[in-house]
Design a protein around this motif. Sequence first.
Motif, PDB file in Angstrom:
ATOM      1  N   SER A  72       0.799  -1.227   0.000  1.00  0.00           N
ATOM      2  CA  SER A  72       0.000   0.000   0.000  1.00  0.00           C
ATOM      3  C   SER A  72       0.830   1.275   0.000  1.00  0.00           C
ATOM      4  O   SER A  72       0.356   2.320  -0.454  1.00  0.00           O
ATOM      5  N   VAL A  73       2.062   1.207   0.491  1.00  0.00           N
ATOM      6  CA  VAL A  73       2.899   2.411   0.555  1.00  0.00           C
ATOM      7  C   VAL A  73       3.949   2.430  -0.551  1.00  0.00           C
ATOM      8  O   VAL A  73       4.076   3.409  -1.279  1.00  0.00           O
ATOM      9  N   ASP A 173      -0.111  11.250   4.792  1.00  0.00           N
ATOM     10  CA  ASP A 173      -0.994  10.480   3.916  1.00  0.00           C
ATOM     11  C   ASP A 173      -0.659   8.986   3.940  1.00  0.00           C
ATOM     12  O   ASP A 173      -1.334   8.201   4.587  1.00  0.00           O
ATOM     13  N   GLU A 174       0.394   8.589   3.230  1.00  0.00           N
ATOM     14  CA  GLU A 174       0.688   7.161   3.064  1.00  0.00           C
ATOM     15  C   GLU A 174       0.907   6.438   4.392  1.00  0.00           C
ATOM     16  O   GLU A 174       0.338   5.374   4.644  1.00  0.00           O
ATOM     17  N   VAL A 175       1.741   7.019   5.253  1.00  0.00           N
ATOM     18  CA  VAL A 175       2.040   6.340   6.517  1.00  0.00           C
ATOM     19  C   VAL A 175       0.827   6.320   7.434  1.00  0.00           C
ATOM     20  O   VAL A 175       0.545   5.316   8.095  1.00  0.00           O
ATOM     21  N   SER A 176       0.078   7.419   7.476  1.00  0.00           N
ATOM     22  CA  SER A 176      -1.117   7.463   8.318  1.00  0.00           C
ATOM     23  C   SER A 176      -2.137   6.412   7.888  1.00  0.00           C
ATOM     24  O   SER A 176      -2.743   5.736   8.732  1.00  0.00           O
ATOM     25  N   ARG A 177      -2.330   6.249   6.563  1.00  0.00           N
ATOM     26  CA  ARG A 177      -3.268   5.236   6.075  1.00  0.00           C
ATOM     27  C   ARG A 177      -2.765   3.823   6.396  1.00  0.00           C
ATOM     28  O   ARG A 177      -3.549   2.944   6.756  1.00  0.00           O
ATOM     29  N   TRP A 178      -1.463   3.629   6.255  1.00  0.00           N
ATOM     30  CA  TRP A 178      -0.887   2.320   6.585  1.00  0.00           C
ATOM     31  C   TRP A 178      -1.082   1.999   8.064  1.00  0.00           C
ATOM     32  O   TRP A 178      -1.443   0.873   8.427  1.00  0.00           O
ATOM     33  N   LEU A 179      -0.862   2.982   8.922  1.00  0.00           N
ATOM     34  CA  LEU A 179      -1.063   2.771  10.359  1.00  0.00           C
ATOM     35  C   LEU A 179      -2.514   2.403  10.661  1.00  0.00           C
ATOM     36  O   LEU A 179      -2.780   1.547  11.508  1.00  0.00           O
ATOM     37  N   GLN A 180      -3.450   3.053   9.955  1.00  0.00           N
ATOM     38  CA  GLN A 180      -4.860   2.707  10.146  1.00  0.00           C
ATOM     39  C   GLN A 180      -5.106   1.260   9.753  1.00  0.00           C
ATOM     40  O   GLN A 180      -5.843   0.538  10.435  1.00  0.00           O
ATOM     41  N   GLY A 181      -4.464   0.819   8.666  1.00  0.00           N
ATOM     42  CA  GLY A 181      -4.579  -0.576   8.258  1.00  0.00           C
ATOM     43  C   GLY A 181      -4.006  -1.527   9.295  1.00  0.00           C
ATOM     44  O   GLY A 181      -4.577  -2.605   9.547  1.00  0.00           O
ATOM     45  N   CYS A 182      -2.895  -1.135   9.923  1.00  0.00           N
ATOM     46  CA  CYS A 182      -2.289  -1.956  10.982  1.00  0.00           C
ATOM     47  C   CYS A 182      -3.224  -2.071  12.175  1.00  0.00           C
ATOM     48  O   CYS A 182      -3.365  -3.140  12.781  1.00  0.00           O
ATOM     49  N   ILE A 183      -3.883  -0.953  12.522  1.00  0.00           N
ATOM     50  CA  ILE A 183      -4.838  -0.961  13.636  1.00  0.00           C
ATOM     51  C   ILE A 183      -5.995  -1.901  13.333  1.00  0.00           C
ATOM     52  O   ILE A 183      -6.417  -2.691  14.185  1.00  0.00           O
ATOM     53  N   GLU A 184      -6.496  -1.835  12.102  1.00  0.00           N
ATOM     54  CA  GLU A 184      -7.638  -2.676  11.714  1.00  0.00           C
ATOM     55  C   GLU A 184      -7.280  -4.151  11.687  1.00  0.00           C
ATOM     56  O   GLU A 184      -8.166  -5.007  11.828  1.00  0.00           O
ATOM     57  N   LYS A 185      -6.013  -4.468  11.513  1.00  0.00           N
ATOM     58  CA  LYS A 185      -5.583  -5.865  11.516  1.00  0.00           C
ATOM     59  C   LYS A 185      -5.204  -6.356  12.916  1.00  0.00           C
ATOM     60  O   LYS A 185      -4.748  -7.495  13.068  1.00  0.00           O
TER      61      LYS A 185
END
Length: 413
Positions: A72-73, A173-185
């Motif tokens: 994703s990044v 942008d990119e890192v913040s979205r990736w972190l959100q994905g990590c939280i969701e997983k």
Amino acid sequence: MLNDLFMTDALMEVVSDAREKANRHGERFNIFSILRVHRNEAETHSRFLHELLNPQGRHGEGCTFLNLFLESVLGLQTSGEGRYRVRRELATEEKRRVDIVIESPDTIAGIELKIDAADQKAQLHDYYQELQRRAGGEKQVVLAYLTLDGKSPSAMSLNGLSKGQVACLSFSDEVSRWLQGCIEKSPHKPALANAIRQYQQLIHNLTGKGGTMSDLVAGELNSDVERFKEALEVEKSLPRAKASVQEVFWQELRAALEAQFGVTPSVYGGNSIAAISHDYYSKNRNNKHIGIKMPIYRLGDRNICLYVNLYHAVHYGLRMEDETGTVASSPDLKEVAQEKIGKGNAQADREADWLVCFYYNPGAGDEEKIIRFDTFNNAAIGLLDREVRRTLIADMVAHQSELAEKAKALCSR
């Protein structure tokens, strides 16, 4: 000093209400900010990101977060479990260090993080060459430049490398979205998810992305003409007020150094202390490396000098100058200096042209003493208090004197 500033009751009410709303869900309670490590590139951001990306990290999620980052990044295809190696501070042949390197059998990706540190000469060029050397023509090479807002690197850092060879990424942008994905997983590990959420909030605070007090104040002001006009008057006065505080700091620091060493430090980056202080806040100023300096020891045809420099934050230490007065790197002397004196705590300590560099005396201070004139943090605001200012300058000069004595002892061997 701040006589030109005014804040009406109505404007103060807007700020107070915004502060309360911005903390409605405890957003201001951020462990990274409380511990004052929120802007530390190497010990906070690099370490935290490395821990999440590392398949052997203490999160216990294997390649889950790494695969998500790669796809994703970085936009890379993943190649299965257990085939990646993630390292921090990878040493190059030029004695530099790439912040994070991810390597697989077919790809090697380097990531350079920038929070406050300035670009260094040929930095990204050297990193790219190192990655190419390690790839040996058999792996895809990716070099990413990660900043708060995704800005492009300087031509000085690229040193002939094309911008197309560097992927510009942003924390916002990119890192913040990736972190959100990590939280969701991570719903099955609440402690892990909360830790990532804290870091994500830190990123939001640093980048001003949504829900900050500044956003809320802006929302109130844009619908009230009179309050908006009041705010504009305050805005006009702030650069002059900030410059005045900075000017007093430089004047008193120079006087204290002259009293300690018997030499008047010279000003660089401008014609005078007044000029560098006021130009620092002008919109057309591109190079904000300013400060004062003086020679403290002669070594052959070169001088070891004490520098007090300002870019984003005030930092000081020892540098080498050649016979023309130009700063020159000395890798061998830097290595000896850092072994005998110790490593500094400033970002610039990693740069080749500083022998050692500090924000504050590690034996007698903490990050609360880092003076940031760009954002005008609490330490900078504290300089308005005469006693606070004199105490801080006295501590700084005492440490600088200690560094000078160590440098003399080092070079006289």
